[in-house]
Design a protein around this motif. Structure first.
Motif, PDB file in Angstrom:
ATOM      1  N   GLY A 167     -37.713 -57.614  21.998  1.00  0.00           N
ATOM      2  CA  GLY A 167     -37.649 -57.314  23.370  1.00  0.00           C
ATOM      3  C   GLY A 167     -36.230 -57.796  23.676  1.00  0.00           C
ATOM      4  N   GLY A 168     -35.432 -57.123  22.671  1.00  0.00           N
ATOM      5  CA  GLY A 168     -33.943 -57.200  23.100  1.00  0.00           C
ATOM      6  C   GLY A 168     -33.157 -58.430  22.455  1.00  0.00           C
ATOM      7  N   LYS A 169     -33.778 -59.511  22.010  1.00  0.00           N
ATOM      8  CA  LYS A 169     -33.230 -60.687  21.694  1.00  0.00           C
ATOM      9  C   LYS A 169     -33.646 -61.502  20.655  1.00  0.00           C
ATOM     10  CE  LYS A 169     -35.267 -63.305  25.432  1.00  0.00           C
ATOM     11  NZ  LYS A 169     -35.072 -64.222  26.725  1.00  0.00           N
ATOM     12  N   GLY A 170     -32.925 -62.214  19.749  1.00  0.00           N
ATOM     13  CA  GLY A 170     -33.452 -62.789  18.549  1.00  0.00           C
ATOM     14  C   GLY A 170     -32.577 -63.027  17.359  1.00  0.00           C
ATOM     15  N   LYS A 171     -33.150 -63.335  16.302  1.00  0.00           N
ATOM     16  CA  LYS A 171     -32.461 -63.685  14.957  1.00  0.00           C
ATOM     17  C   LYS A 171     -33.212 -62.744  13.901  1.00  0.00           C
ATOM     18  CE  LYS A 171     -30.440 -67.985  16.253  1.00  0.00           C
ATOM     19  NZ  LYS A 171     -30.214 -69.258  15.741  1.00  0.00           N
ATOM     20  N   ILE A 172     -32.303 -61.942  13.122  1.00  0.00           N
ATOM     21  CA  ILE A 172     -32.946 -61.069  12.057  1.00  0.00           C
ATOM     22  C   ILE A 172     -32.388 -61.447  10.821  1.00  0.00           C
ATOM     23  CG2 ILE A 172     -32.916 -58.711  11.288  1.00  0.00           C
ATOM     24  CD1 ILE A 172     -32.690 -57.777  14.161  1.00  0.00           C
ATOM     25  N   GLY A 173     -33.129 -61.370   9.816  1.00  0.00           N
ATOM     26  CA  GLY A 173     -32.787 -61.522   8.422  1.00  0.00           C
ATOM     27  C   GLY A 173     -32.772 -60.237   7.859  1.00  0.00           C
ATOM     28  N   ILE A 174     -31.917 -59.745   6.727  1.00  0.00           N
ATOM     29  CA  ILE A 174     -32.058 -58.395   6.189  1.00  0.00           C
ATOM     30  C   ILE A 174     -32.019 -58.643   4.256  1.00  0.00           C
ATOM     31  CG2 ILE A 174     -30.796 -56.339   5.159  1.00  0.00           C
ATOM     32  CD1 ILE A 174     -29.269 -56.506   7.957  1.00  0.00           C
ATOM     33  N   VAL A 175     -33.352 -57.874   3.914  1.00  0.00           N
ATOM     34  CA  VAL A 175     -33.586 -57.925   2.480  1.00  0.00           C
ATOM     35  C   VAL A 175     -33.288 -56.695   2.078  1.00  0.00           C
ATOM     36  CG1 VAL A 175     -35.157 -58.296   0.634  1.00  0.00           C
ATOM     37  CG2 VAL A 175     -35.364 -59.762   2.577  1.00  0.00           C
ATOM     38  N   GLY A 176     -32.365 -56.435   1.428  1.00  0.00           N
ATOM     39  CA  GLY A 176     -31.741 -55.072   0.959  1.00  0.00           C
ATOM     40  C   GLY A 176     -32.227 -54.984  -0.623  1.00  0.00           C
ATOM     41  N   HIS A 177     -32.085 -53.724  -0.992  1.00  0.00           N
ATOM     42  CA  HIS A 177     -32.492 -53.521  -2.507  1.00  0.00           C
ATOM     43  C   HIS A 177     -31.278 -53.266  -3.256  1.00  0.00           C
ATOM     44  CE1 HIS A 177     -32.711 -49.234  -0.920  1.00  0.00           C
ATOM     45  NE2 HIS A 177     -32.687 -48.842  -2.110  1.00  0.00           N
ATOM     46  N   SER A 178     -29.976 -52.565  -2.918  1.00  0.00           N
ATOM     47  CA  SER A 178     -28.776 -52.427  -3.529  1.00  0.00           C
ATOM     48  C   SER A 178     -27.591 -52.279  -2.803  1.00  0.00           C
ATOM     49  CB  SER A 178     -29.229 -50.982  -4.366  1.00  0.00           C
ATOM     50  OG  SER A 178     -27.832 -50.550  -5.001  1.00  0.00           O
ATOM     51  N   GLN A 179     -26.654 -52.923  -3.353  1.00  0.00           N
ATOM     52  CA  GLN A 179     -25.226 -52.951  -2.885  1.00  0.00           C
ATOM     53  C   GLN A 179     -24.467 -51.911  -3.457  1.00  0.00           C
ATOM     54  OE1 GLN A 179     -25.020 -57.445  -3.628  1.00  0.00           O
ATOM     55  NE2 GLN A 179     -24.085 -57.115  -1.500  1.00  0.00           N
ATOM     56  N   THR A 180     -24.878 -50.792  -4.363  1.00  0.00           N
ATOM     57  CA  THR A 180     -24.063 -49.768  -5.031  1.00  0.00           C
ATOM     58  C   THR A 180     -24.575 -48.643  -4.668  1.00  0.00           C
ATOM     59  OG1 THR A 180     -25.361 -50.185  -7.014  1.00  0.00           O
ATOM     60  CG2 THR A 180     -23.505 -51.514  -6.996  1.00  0.00           C
ATOM     61  N   VAL A 181     -25.990 -48.196  -4.690  1.00  0.00           N
ATOM     62  CA  VAL A 181     -26.428 -46.959  -4.429  1.00  0.00           C
ATOM     63  C   VAL A 181     -26.212 -46.719  -2.871  1.00  0.00           C
ATOM     64  CG1 VAL A 181     -28.618 -45.671  -4.347  1.00  0.00           C
ATOM     65  CG2 VAL A 181     -28.382 -47.475  -5.965  1.00  0.00           C
ATOM     66  N   VAL A 182     -25.694 -45.432  -2.662  1.00  0.00           N
ATOM     67  CA  VAL A 182     -25.045 -44.996  -1.466  1.00  0.00           C
ATOM     68  C   VAL A 182     -25.944 -45.111  -0.347  1.00  0.00           C
ATOM     69  CG1 VAL A 182     -24.109 -43.018  -0.143  1.00  0.00           C
ATOM     70  CG2 VAL A 182     -23.267 -43.692  -2.471  1.00  0.00           C
ATOM     71  N   ASP A 183     -27.295 -44.564  -0.570  1.00  0.00           N
ATOM     72  CA  ASP A 183     -28.167 -44.386   0.540  1.00  0.00           C
ATOM     73  C   ASP A 183     -28.756 -46.016   0.951  1.00  0.00           C
ATOM     74  OD1 ASP A 183     -29.721 -44.580  -1.684  1.00  0.00           O
ATOM     75  OD2 ASP A 183     -31.359 -43.779  -0.813  1.00  0.00           O
ATOM     76  N   ALA A 184     -28.686 -46.574  -0.146  1.00  0.00           N
ATOM     77  CA  ALA A 184     -29.253 -48.156   0.233  1.00  0.00           C
ATOM     78  C   ALA A 184     -28.267 -48.922   0.922  1.00  0.00           C
ATOM     79  CB  ALA A 184     -29.437 -48.698  -1.218  1.00  0.00           C
ATOM     80  N   VAL A 185     -27.056 -48.897   0.831  1.00  0.00           N
ATOM     81  CA  VAL A 185     -25.944 -49.401   1.263  1.00  0.00           C
ATOM     82  C   VAL A 185     -25.862 -48.793   2.882  1.00  0.00           C
ATOM     83  CG1 VAL A 185     -23.232 -49.565   1.758  1.00  0.00           C
ATOM     84  CG2 VAL A 185     -24.378 -49.821  -0.544  1.00  0.00           C
ATOM     85  N   GLU A 186     -26.175 -47.486   3.172  1.00  0.00           N
ATOM     86  CA  GLU A 186     -26.262 -46.879   4.628  1.00  0.00           C
ATOM     87  C   GLU A 186     -27.224 -47.368   5.176  1.00  0.00           C
ATOM     88  OE1 GLU A 186     -25.807 -42.796   3.906  1.00  0.00           O
ATOM     89  OE2 GLU A 186     -23.270 -43.089   3.566  1.00  0.00           O
ATOM     90  N   ARG A 187     -28.387 -47.482   4.706  1.00  0.00           N
ATOM     91  CA  ARG A 187     -29.600 -47.974   5.597  1.00  0.00           C
ATOM     92  C   ARG A 187     -29.330 -49.253   6.217  1.00  0.00           C
ATOM     93  NH1 ARG A 187     -34.672 -46.644   1.124  1.00  0.00           N
ATOM     94  NH2 ARG A 187     -34.119 -44.621   0.917  1.00  0.00           N
ATOM     95  N   GLY A 227     -26.237 -48.792   8.751  1.00  0.00           N
ATOM     96  CA  GLY A 227     -26.579 -48.131  10.017  1.00  0.00           C
ATOM     97  C   GLY A 227     -27.282 -48.905  10.791  1.00  0.00           C
ATOM     98  N   PHE A 228     -28.191 -49.881  10.034  1.00  0.00           N
ATOM     99  CA  PHE A 228     -29.047 -51.050  10.918  1.00  0.00           C
ATOM    100  C   PHE A 228     -28.032 -52.046  11.458  1.00  0.00           C
ATOM    101  CE2 PHE A 228     -31.287 -54.681  11.509  1.00  0.00           C
ATOM    102  CZ  PHE A 228     -32.508 -54.504  11.948  1.00  0.00           C
ATOM    103  N   LYS A 229     -27.111 -52.573  10.837  1.00  0.00           N
ATOM    104  CA  LYS A 229     -26.215 -53.326  11.446  1.00  0.00           C
ATOM    105  C   LYS A 229     -25.336 -53.062  12.424  1.00  0.00           C
ATOM    106  CE  LYS A 229     -24.191 -55.875   8.068  1.00  0.00           C
ATOM    107  NZ  LYS A 229     -23.474 -56.094   6.767  1.00  0.00           N
ATOM    108  N   ASP A 230     -24.823 -51.797  12.225  1.00  0.00           N
ATOM    109  CA  ASP A 230     -24.087 -51.210  13.290  1.00  0.00           C
ATOM    110  C   ASP A 230     -24.670 -50.816  14.763  1.00  0.00           C
ATOM    111  OD1 ASP A 230     -21.800 -51.159  11.412  1.00  0.00           O
ATOM    112  OD2 ASP A 230     -21.908 -48.979  11.055  1.00  0.00           O
ATOM    113  N   LYS A 231     -26.092 -50.391  14.667  1.00  0.00           N
ATOM    114  CA  LYS A 231     -26.842 -50.140  15.869  1.00  0.00           C
ATOM    115  C   LYS A 231     -26.928 -51.388  16.549  1.00  0.00           C
ATOM    116  CE  LYS A 231     -29.031 -47.335  18.216  1.00  0.00           C
ATOM    117  NZ  LYS A 231     -28.533 -46.482  19.543  1.00  0.00           N
ATOM    118  N   ILE A 232     -27.476 -52.480  15.852  1.00  0.00           N
ATOM    119  CA  ILE A 232     -27.643 -53.761  16.515  1.00  0.00           C
ATOM    120  C   ILE A 232     -26.480 -54.145  17.271  1.00  0.00           C
ATOM    121  CG2 ILE A 232     -28.117 -56.394  16.228  1.00  0.00           C
ATOM    122  CD1 ILE A 232     -30.528 -54.583  16.218  1.00  0.00           C
ATOM    123  N   ALA A 233     -25.128 -54.139  16.406  1.00  0.00           N
ATOM    124  CA  ALA A 233     -24.218 -54.799  16.883  1.00  0.00           C
ATOM    125  C   ALA A 233     -23.437 -54.010  18.054  1.00  0.00           C
ATOM    126  CB  ALA A 233     -22.894 -54.544  16.019  1.00  0.00           C
TER     127      ALA A 233
END
Length: 346
Positions: A180-200, A203-209
């Motif tokens: 509903g446009g407000k709240g708190k989010i946590g992120i569980v990622g799978h890789s900090q080196t694979v390019v597409d994993a980083v971009e996923r 992209g999420f964080k940039d859109k939220i910000a």
């Protein structure tokens, strides 16, 4: 007279034998389709493999993925196999058992190059580990196409992949809608080196910000796409931040792991879960409403377009540097839609 007849008969037989050999040599030679091993044995190591294949031979393309056993990669392989059949090329498709096995993937690349392919298509676990090898291959005329995670821009002539930044942004839009446009989010990622994993994640964080000032990302951790590790990450995240209302995960392993962690912590009713990719477990949980929804790629289309792009480059055609293979949001309301269902793999 008998001696003369014997000589004449002998000469006639010799002439007939000569004519027979001559007619045999004039028949076109029949050649079996060249196998990869035979081609590598006959071609010198520094051969210019960009040259057209000899008549009767199919050009060879090596395809090396981040992994092999997961259904996503098998779906990519099925698309690649179809393209190979349609376009008249021979391919190999392989990947390591785990998507963290950098050394094993490097060995696979070296072995494939030893078979003198016309093109190499690769999703690299670690771009730096393969950069020098691929640059050397390009210097010999081998075409290089990245797919999925791709390879470095300097090493490839094109990349066929989901636009991972756009996919992350699409996930953010649906996460924001769920909150509903407000709240708190946590992120569980799978890789900090694979390019597409980083971009996923980016992209999420940039859109939220950019678009959702009342939503806060309070934690970001990584579980290597492993179910058990991601479950522990999700549980520790909730212990440290009990007010998290939604968790975004960047691949199937992270999603199923986070789901298991939330279930073990009895938090499935309190925390919404947004995933990426698909599997039998994810589809079942989405149907039941325990996972809110996820982003799916088009792995079959990715495999097809990758081989198609490699063939175009081998034929001297120009291609776009990035070919977007598409992504879609799915949840319980649309996962059986004819446009979505074929993209959901087990």
């Amino acid at each position: 007279m008998k001696k003369l007849l014997a000589v004449l008969l002998t000469l006639t037989m010799v002439a007939g034998a000569a004519v027979g050999c001559g007619s045999k040599s004039e028949e076109p030679a029949k050649s079996e389709p060249a196998q990869n091993e035979d081609a590598s044995a006959q071609a010198p190591a520094d051969a210019d493999t960009s040259a057209p294949a000899a008549d009767g031979e199919e050009p060879y393309i090596a395809m090396i993925a981040l992994g092999f056993s997961h259904q996503f990669w098998q779906a990519v392989k099925s698309g690649a196999d179809q393209a190979a059949a349609d376009l008249g090329v021979k391919i190999t498709f392989e990947g390591p058992e785990q998507e963290t096995m950098v050394d094993k993937q490097v060995d696979m690349l070296k072995t494939a190059l030893g078979n003198n392919p016309s093109a190499v298509c690769m999703a690299a676990i670690d771009n730096e580990a393969v950069a020098g090898i691929l640059q050397e291959a390009k210097g010999k005329g081998i075409k290089v196409v990245g797919f999925d995670a791709g390879v470095g821009e300097a090493e490839s002539e094109a990349k066929c992949s989901t636009d991972s930044l756009a996919a992350g942004a699409l996930a953010a839009e649906h996460a924001a809608e769920l909150l509903g446009g407000k709240g708190k989010i946590g992120i569980v990622g799978h890789s900090q080196t694979v390019v597409d994993a980083v971009e996923r994640v980016v992209g999420f964080k940039d859109k939220i910000a950019a678009d959702y000032p009342d939503i806060e990302i309070v934690d970001e951790q990584y579980g290597e796409g492993d179910h058990l590790k991601s479950a522990e990450v999700a549980k520790s995240m909730m212990q440290a931040n009990p007010d998290i209302q939604l968790i975004y995960t960047s691949n199937e392993g992270a999603c199923v792991g986070a789901y298991n962690g939330l279930k073990e912590a009895n938090k499935l009713k309190d925390v919404k879960l947004v995933g990426f990719d698909s599997s039998a477990a994810m589809k079942e949980a989405i149907k039941s409403g325990e996972i809110a929804g996820a982003i799916t790629q088009d792995p079959v289309g990715m495999g097809y377009k990758t081989i198609e792009t490699a063939v175009k480059l081998m034929n001297g055609e120009s291609v776009e540097s990035f070919i977007d293979t598409g992504c879609y949001w799915y949840d319980a309301s649309n996962m059986d839609d004819p446009k979505i269902a074929p993209l959901l793999y087990d």
